[in-house]
Scaffold this motif. Sequence first.
Motif, PDB file in Angstrom:
ATOM      1  N   GLU A 194       0.759  -1.241  -0.088  1.00  0.00           N
ATOM      2  CA  GLU A 194       0.132   0.065  -0.141  1.00  0.00           C
ATOM      3  C   GLU A 194       0.877   1.322   0.115  1.00  0.00           C
ATOM      4  O   GLU A 194       0.740   2.273  -0.532  1.00  0.00           O
ATOM      5  N   MET A 195       1.980   1.222   0.736  1.00  0.00           N
ATOM      6  CA  MET A 195       2.846   2.423   0.765  1.00  0.00           C
ATOM      7  C   MET A 195       3.501   2.507  -0.453  1.00  0.00           C
ATOM      8  O   MET A 195       3.405   3.920  -0.958  1.00  0.00           O
ATOM      9  N   ILE A 196       3.705   1.629  -1.323  1.00  0.00           N
ATOM     10  CA  ILE A 196       4.113   1.806  -2.792  1.00  0.00           C
ATOM     11  C   ILE A 196       3.004   2.123  -3.683  1.00  0.00           C
ATOM     12  O   ILE A 196       3.175   3.191  -4.431  1.00  0.00           O
ATOM     13  N   ASP A 197       1.828   1.774  -3.430  1.00  0.00           N
ATOM     14  CA  ASP A 197       0.783   2.249  -4.337  1.00  0.00           C
ATOM     15  C   ASP A 197       0.614   3.802  -4.107  1.00  0.00           C
ATOM     16  O   ASP A 197       0.063   4.565  -5.125  1.00  0.00           O
ATOM     17  N   ARG A 198       0.597   4.317  -2.913  1.00  0.00           N
ATOM     18  CA  ARG A 198       0.470   5.608  -2.457  1.00  0.00           C
ATOM     19  C   ARG A 198       1.811   6.509  -2.534  1.00  0.00           C
ATOM     20  O   ARG A 198       1.645   7.829  -2.503  1.00  0.00           O
ATOM     21  N   LYS A 199       2.878   6.019  -3.099  1.00  0.00           N
ATOM     22  CA  LYS A 199       4.108   6.524  -2.952  1.00  0.00           C
ATOM     23  C   LYS A 199       3.763   7.886  -3.989  1.00  0.00           C
ATOM     24  O   LYS A 199       4.314   8.870  -3.596  1.00  0.00           O
ATOM     25  N   HIS A 200       3.334   7.502  -5.303  1.00  0.00           N
ATOM     26  CA  HIS A 200       3.202   8.591  -6.160  1.00  0.00           C
ATOM     27  C   HIS A 200       2.449   9.944  -5.766  1.00  0.00           C
ATOM     28  O   HIS A 200       2.785  10.822  -5.926  1.00  0.00           O
ATOM     29  N   ASN A 201       1.271   9.746  -5.116  1.00  0.00           N
ATOM     30  CA  ASN A 201       0.527  10.485  -4.775  1.00  0.00           C
ATOM     31  C   ASN A 201       1.093  11.227  -3.763  1.00  0.00           C
ATOM     32  O   ASN A 201       0.932  12.770  -3.665  1.00  0.00           O
ATOM     33  N   ILE A 202       2.046  10.729  -2.823  1.00  0.00           N
ATOM     34  CA  ILE A 202       2.741  11.608  -1.605  1.00  0.00           C
ATOM     35  C   ILE A 202       3.569  12.384  -2.396  1.00  0.00           C
ATOM     36  O   ILE A 202       3.892  13.761  -2.066  1.00  0.00           O
ATOM     37  N   LYS A 203       4.418  11.919  -3.283  1.00  0.00           N
ATOM     38  CA  LYS A 203       5.484  12.544  -3.826  1.00  0.00           C
ATOM     39  C   LYS A 203       4.900  13.654  -4.791  1.00  0.00           C
ATOM     40  O   LYS A 203       5.615  14.748  -4.802  1.00  0.00           O
ATOM     41  N   THR A 204       3.855  13.491  -5.425  1.00  0.00           N
ATOM     42  CA  THR A 204       3.131  14.587  -6.290  1.00  0.00           C
ATOM     43  C   THR A 204       2.906  15.725  -5.254  1.00  0.00           C
ATOM     44  O   THR A 204       2.924  16.843  -5.510  1.00  0.00           O
ATOM     45  N   ARG A 205       2.205  15.204  -4.277  1.00  0.00           N
ATOM     46  CA  ARG A 205       1.552  16.484  -3.100  1.00  0.00           C
ATOM     47  C   ARG A 205       2.698  17.275  -2.756  1.00  0.00           C
ATOM     48  O   ARG A 205       2.570  18.556  -2.626  1.00  0.00           O
ATOM     49  N   THR A 206       3.972  16.606  -2.308  1.00  0.00           N
ATOM     50  CA  THR A 206       4.936  17.559  -1.810  1.00  0.00           C
ATOM     51  C   THR A 206       5.849  18.213  -2.794  1.00  0.00           C
ATOM     52  O   THR A 206       6.434  19.228  -2.587  1.00  0.00           O
ATOM     53  N   ARG A 207       5.956  17.677  -4.203  1.00  0.00           N
ATOM     54  CA  ARG A 207       6.680  18.158  -5.117  1.00  0.00           C
ATOM     55  C   ARG A 207       5.828  19.541  -5.742  1.00  0.00           C
ATOM     56  O   ARG A 207       6.545  20.488  -5.843  1.00  0.00           O
ATOM     57  N   GLU A 208       4.584  19.464  -5.550  1.00  0.00           N
ATOM     58  CA  GLU A 208       3.848  20.501  -6.297  1.00  0.00           C
ATOM     59  C   GLU A 208       3.380  21.633  -5.355  1.00  0.00           C
ATOM     60  O   GLU A 208       2.953  22.672  -5.695  1.00  0.00           O
ATOM     61  N   ASP A 209       3.837  21.289  -3.967  1.00  0.00           N
ATOM     62  CA  ASP A 209       3.365  22.327  -2.861  1.00  0.00           C
ATOM     63  C   ASP A 209       4.622  22.506  -2.017  1.00  0.00           C
ATOM     64  O   ASP A 209       4.736  21.385  -1.099  1.00  0.00           O
ATOM     65  N   ASP A 210       5.379  23.190  -2.223  1.00  0.00           N
ATOM     66  CA  ASP A 210       6.387  23.376  -1.371  1.00  0.00           C
ATOM     67  C   ASP A 210       6.443  24.157   0.021  1.00  0.00           C
ATOM     68  O   ASP A 210       7.087  24.020   0.785  1.00  0.00           O
ATOM     69  N   SER A 211       5.258  24.348   0.597  1.00  0.00           N
ATOM     70  CA  SER A 211       4.536  24.664   1.543  1.00  0.00           C
ATOM     71  C   SER A 211       4.527  23.332   2.836  1.00  0.00           C
ATOM     72  O   SER A 211       4.722  23.552   3.784  1.00  0.00           O
ATOM     73  N   PHE A 212       4.809  22.033   2.267  1.00  0.00           N
ATOM     74  CA  PHE A 212       4.813  21.020   3.137  1.00  0.00           C
ATOM     75  C   PHE A 212       6.299  21.075   3.751  1.00  0.00           C
ATOM     76  O   PHE A 212       7.244  20.955   3.018  1.00  0.00           O
ATOM     77  N   ARG A 213       6.204  21.081   5.132  1.00  0.00           N
ATOM     78  CA  ARG A 213       7.614  20.983   5.736  1.00  0.00           C
ATOM     79  C   ARG A 213       7.954  19.774   6.677  1.00  0.00           C
ATOM     80  O   ARG A 213       9.073  19.450   6.791  1.00  0.00           O
ATOM     81  N   VAL A 214       6.832  19.155   7.040  1.00  0.00           N
ATOM     82  CA  VAL A 214       6.679  18.054   7.917  1.00  0.00           C
ATOM     83  C   VAL A 214       5.905  17.008   7.341  1.00  0.00           C
ATOM     84  O   VAL A 214       4.816  17.266   7.022  1.00  0.00           O
ATOM     85  N   ILE A 215       6.361  15.831   7.419  1.00  0.00           N
ATOM     86  CA  ILE A 215       5.432  14.453   7.221  1.00  0.00           C
ATOM     87  C   ILE A 215       5.641  13.640   8.468  1.00  0.00           C
ATOM     88  O   ILE A 215       6.554  13.394   8.865  1.00  0.00           O
ATOM     89  N   PHE A 216       4.380  13.297   9.214  1.00  0.00           N
ATOM     90  CA  PHE A 216       4.453  12.504   9.967  1.00  0.00           C
ATOM     91  C   PHE A 216       3.911  11.103   9.696  1.00  0.00           C
ATOM     92  O   PHE A 216       2.787  10.949   8.951  1.00  0.00           O
ATOM     93  N   PHE A 217       4.782  10.101   9.702  1.00  0.00           N
ATOM     94  CA  PHE A 217       4.718   8.808   9.524  1.00  0.00           C
ATOM     95  C   PHE A 217       3.878   8.063  10.560  1.00  0.00           C
ATOM     96  O   PHE A 217       4.499   7.773  11.690  1.00  0.00           O
ATOM     97  N   THR A 218       2.808   7.031  10.488  1.00  0.00           N
ATOM     98  CA  THR A 218       2.050   6.443  11.931  1.00  0.00           C
ATOM     99  C   THR A 218       2.362   5.136  11.601  1.00  0.00           C
ATOM    100  O   THR A 218       1.427   4.179  12.360  1.00  0.00           O
ATOM    101  N   GLY A 219       2.986   4.358  10.747  1.00  0.00           N
ATOM    102  CA  GLY A 219       3.391   3.215  10.707  1.00  0.00           C
ATOM    103  C   GLY A 219       2.609   2.088   9.584  1.00  0.00           C
ATOM    104  O   GLY A 219       1.880   2.626   9.079  1.00  0.00           O
ATOM    105  N   CYS A 220       2.938   0.909   9.900  1.00  0.00           N
ATOM    106  CA  CYS A 220       2.049  -0.054   9.164  1.00  0.00           C
ATOM    107  C   CYS A 220       1.460  -1.160   9.654  1.00  0.00           C
ATOM    108  O   CYS A 220       1.994  -1.628  10.802  1.00  0.00           O
ATOM    109  N   GLY A 221       0.207  -1.449   9.447  1.00  0.00           N
ATOM    110  CA  GLY A 221      -0.679  -2.361  10.215  1.00  0.00           C
ATOM    111  C   GLY A 221       0.084  -3.728  10.291  1.00  0.00           C
ATOM    112  O   GLY A 221       0.103  -4.379  11.191  1.00  0.00           O
TER     113      GLY A 221
END
Length: 218
Positions: free
Chosen positions: A16-43
């Motif tokens: 699932e992390m791999i599946d969502r990787k592109h979305n996460i990278k796109t969001r952070t690349r297109e919006d440089d106001s993201f300064r912190v990512i909190f990772f809450t783990g894998c089930g």
Amino acid sequence: MKSKLLWLSEFRGLNEMIDRKHNIKTRTREDDSFRVIFFTGCGLERIMFEELLTAFIKGSPDPMDIFEEIKKHYKRVLKSMKAESEDLATAVNDHLVEIEWLLEDGPQDDEDKIRDQMQSVQLLIGSRIAFHLLNLTGWNWADARDIFWVEEDYQRTGPSEEKVKTGLDQLFSENQIKLPVLTQGGLVGTDDNNSLVIKMNSLIEGAARELNIEMVRL
């Protein structure tokens, strides 16, 4: 521009992390106001460590057998990552050694403290793998225990609202850690070098609101 933090809800597993990787990278690349990512783990990993905890506390089945399966799991994860890093593999192994020492010593603390120790290792390994997998250009990895902490851990109450606000403010001010950064959500350090795993999403959300930091959930 208002600074933003990205709160990643728990992944079911590496796929699932791999599946969502592109979305996460796109969001952070297109919006440089993201300064912190909190990772809450894998089930999946959380369940594996829960099984290890139960076996360790109750003594059946053999916790070392379960631990060997956990080590094999992470070995497969590292092998499946095309850009496997020697530094990443070393970090994962170092964290697993902490669990090995715990199992060899036997239960020395109450169940809550042992749970914290095991879950902290799970989160530390998971956030390192997530950071490596996402490969976010210009981002840094950090240990949340350097950001949020408590003086005493015997009540397991986590940091106060004010301390969460102070930690988040200092983080976004780049007084502690070079931004942008990926770190763990819910991992707290103590002044005697222990770890607490606390549900902090509402605390961080409230602190972000007061500091005019936008919290985005993904």
